[in-house]
Design a protein around this motif. Structure first.
Motif, PDB file in Angstrom:
ATOM      1  N   ARG A 165     -63.588  64.835  50.515  1.00  0.00           N
ATOM      2  CA  ARG A 165     -64.841  64.586  51.214  1.00  0.00           C
ATOM      3  C   ARG A 165     -65.327  65.932  51.705  1.00  0.00           C
ATOM      4  O   ARG A 165     -64.554  66.703  52.264  1.00  0.00           O
ATOM      5  N   TYR A 224     -69.108  68.028  53.265  1.00  0.00           N
ATOM      6  CA  TYR A 224     -70.501  67.994  53.663  1.00  0.00           C
ATOM      7  C   TYR A 224     -71.321  68.734  52.619  1.00  0.00           C
ATOM      8  O   TYR A 224     -71.012  69.870  52.262  1.00  0.00           O
ATOM      9  N   GLN A 252     -77.536  66.583  53.492  1.00  0.00           N
ATOM     10  CA  GLN A 252     -77.282  66.408  54.925  1.00  0.00           C
ATOM     11  C   GLN A 252     -76.309  65.255  55.171  1.00  0.00           C
ATOM     12  O   GLN A 252     -76.480  64.467  56.097  1.00  0.00           O
ATOM     13  N   GLN A 253     -75.253  65.184  54.335  1.00  0.00           N
ATOM     14  CA  GLN A 253     -74.252  64.127  54.508  1.00  0.00           C
ATOM     15  C   GLN A 253     -72.931  64.521  53.867  1.00  0.00           C
ATOM     16  O   GLN A 253     -72.871  65.421  53.035  1.00  0.00           O
ATOM     17  N   GLU A 281     -71.511  53.547  48.182  1.00  0.00           N
ATOM     18  CA  GLU A 281     -70.993  54.591  49.075  1.00  0.00           C
ATOM     19  C   GLU A 281     -70.603  55.851  48.298  1.00  0.00           C
ATOM     20  O   GLU A 281     -70.546  56.926  48.868  1.00  0.00           O
TER      21      GLU A 281
END
Length: 193
Positions: free
Chosen positions: A67, A69, A74-75, A166
């Motif tokens: 994971r 950024y 912006q996620q 997701e």
């Protein structure tokens, strides 16, 4: 790749190229092209050095994901380890380097699956799809400014996240698809040590 004569009615001919932006990473260009049916048009696109994506398979069948950024979105995004090729670097060498840097894992076996073009309408980027197994854990050494969370997930967990919307990273979705097809005996992976 040269065009087959049967495709001649689809092929555009590049007449001129203009550089629009040359950054450290991206090179944006505008081409003027002759259209196959006559006339001219412009095409703007990003020149990219190419990249790799690795589907790391643990001995228990779980997959190593990360994971991180992603500033343009912006996620935080869930994805398989990946990275761009350095000048003159082969896909395999890049895959080995990126897997070790980002996750700390090293692999005993490497499998080349194929290539994907994630945005052919506006980028020359091609991403080589690699599989890695026989993994040995080690210390990750991410690039300066790169912050990652490394996880191990089952194929079903990743598939559920994709189905729920997701998981949206295109290369990871293609990696998952290739894994499922390969495990079903339908798509090839060429393995070597």
């Amino acid at each position: 790749m040269s065009a087959a004569p049967v495709d001649a009615h689809l092929i555009e001919t590049r007449l001129r190229t203009e550089g629009l932006l040359k950054g450290r990473f991206l090179d944006v260009r505008r081409d003027t092209v002759a259209l196959p049916g006559g006339g001219e048009a412009t095409r703007e696109y990003v020149v990219h050095p190419g990249a790799v994506m690795v589907v790391p398979i643990l001995d228990d069948g779980r997959l190593v994901v990360e994971r991180q950024y992603r500033s343009p979105l912006q996620q935080v995004v869930l994805e398989f380890p990946a990275g761009k090729k350095d000048p003159g670097e082969s896909g395999r060498v890049c895959a080995e380097r990126e897997l070790a840097e980002e996750t700390g894992y090293r692999a005993a076996e490497w499998g080349h699956a194929g290539v994907l073009h994630n945005a052919p309408a506006y980028s020359t980027e091609h991403i080589e799809i690699w599989f890695a197994r026989g993994l040995t854990a080690g210390a990750a050494k991410p690039d300066v400014g790169e912050h990652l969370e490394v996880l191990a997930m089952t194929e079903d967990e990743i598939d559920r996240r994709a189905g729920a919307g997701e998981l949206t990273d295109a290369k990871t979705l293609i990696g998952l698809l290739w894994l499922q097809k390969w495990r079903a005996g339908r798509w090839p992976v060429r393995w070597s040590s």
